[in-house]
Scaffold this motif. Structure first.
Motif: not given
Length: 272
Positions: A9-31
């Motif tokens: 673990k981890p099975h996946f990592i979102c690596i970027g880009s910066q300022r490209a919606g990664t916070t939004w994706l983190h929230e969608c994954l956490s749900e």
């Protein structure tokens, strides 16, 4: 659904880009009920905290093993994509990890970067001045070389490339494709799928907290009722150019965009 052993673990990592919606994706994954991501976004292990060792890194995922949960585990740190040393470290320790890379039109990414740091290193500068004085703005927006490194290190089949524009245009399709890539239920629709989520404009403080392993404090503030007020306060103080004037910078990225088109086999004429 087959998962890797705990040590992988981890099975996946979102690596970027910066300022490209990664916070939004983190929230969608956490749900997602079949996914675990640490509440703290941006662990910065492979670039900042590597000397703390893998046991420290793995400690962020221990909660996923409680009650014998069979979860797909991942993390989101958008500073990894431009750091080849960090990418090589990831490959060394987690050779089967799946990589998610979100690309953003380079000028809009650069301008968002400027806004983020308008109360930090770019304080008091117009976008034009910051762009000319700080090479990092353009470096992080030239995404083709970073993507090529990612492909060479991990292999194309292990990398999912998405586009920031699709978060607003087709959010359901965007998040569903991510769910499919990491092998979880693609029909789940997160509550925050249509909610725009941005980081607070306190870059110096965030960097210091990240170095101390205390970035969870920023995450708590971001989720508080005061986050929008803080963003409006600090972004309002930046010397922003009219966005219509940003077209003059597009020529700086023509070659980079053409290389992305070649790497991905897509048409990005609307970026030029």
């Amino acid at each position: 659904m087959k998962k890797n052993s705990p040590i992988e673990k981890p099975h996946f990592i979102c690596i970027g880009s910066q300022r490209a919606g990664t916070t939004w994706l983190h929230e969608c994954l956490s749900e997602h009920p079949d996914v675990f991501v640490p509440e703290q976004k941006e662990l910065h292990f492979f670039n900042t905290h590597y000397e703390k060792g893998l046991e420290y890194y793995q400690s962020h995922f221990l909660e996923a093993d409680e009650n014998n949960k069979n979860l797909v585990v991942g993390e989101v740190t958008p500073n990894y994509y431009h750091d080849k040393t960090a990418l090589l470290r990831i490959k060394e320790h987690y050779p089967n990890v799946k990589i998610i890379f979100i690309l953003r039109e380079p000028v809009s990414r650069a301008f968002s970067h400027y806004q983020l740091s308008s109360m930090g290193p770019f304080q008091g500068l117009s976008f034009k001045d910051a762009y000319q004085q700080f090479n990092v703005i353009k470096y992080l927006s030239n995404q083709s070389q970073h993507l090529q490194n990612v492909f060479e290190i991990f292999g194309n089949k292990h990398v999912l490339v998405k586009f920031y524009d699709d978060i607003s245009k087709q959010p359901e399709n965007f998040v569903s494709s991510v769910y499919k890539f990491i092998d979880v239920n693609v029909d789940f629709v997160p509550e925050k799928i249509n909610q725009r989520i941005n980081r607070i404009v306190l870059p110096d403080l965030q960097d210091k907290l990240n170095r101390l392993g205390l970035s969870f404090i920023i995450e708590l503030v971001k989720k508080s009722p005061f986050s929008e007020l803080i963003k409006k306060k600090f972004q309002g103080n930046s010397k922003t150019n009219n966005k219509n004037d940003l077209a003059e910078y597009k020529k700086d990225f023509t070659q980079d965009i053409e290389k992305l088109e070649s790497l991905l086999g897509v048409n990005l004429e609307h970026w030029k």
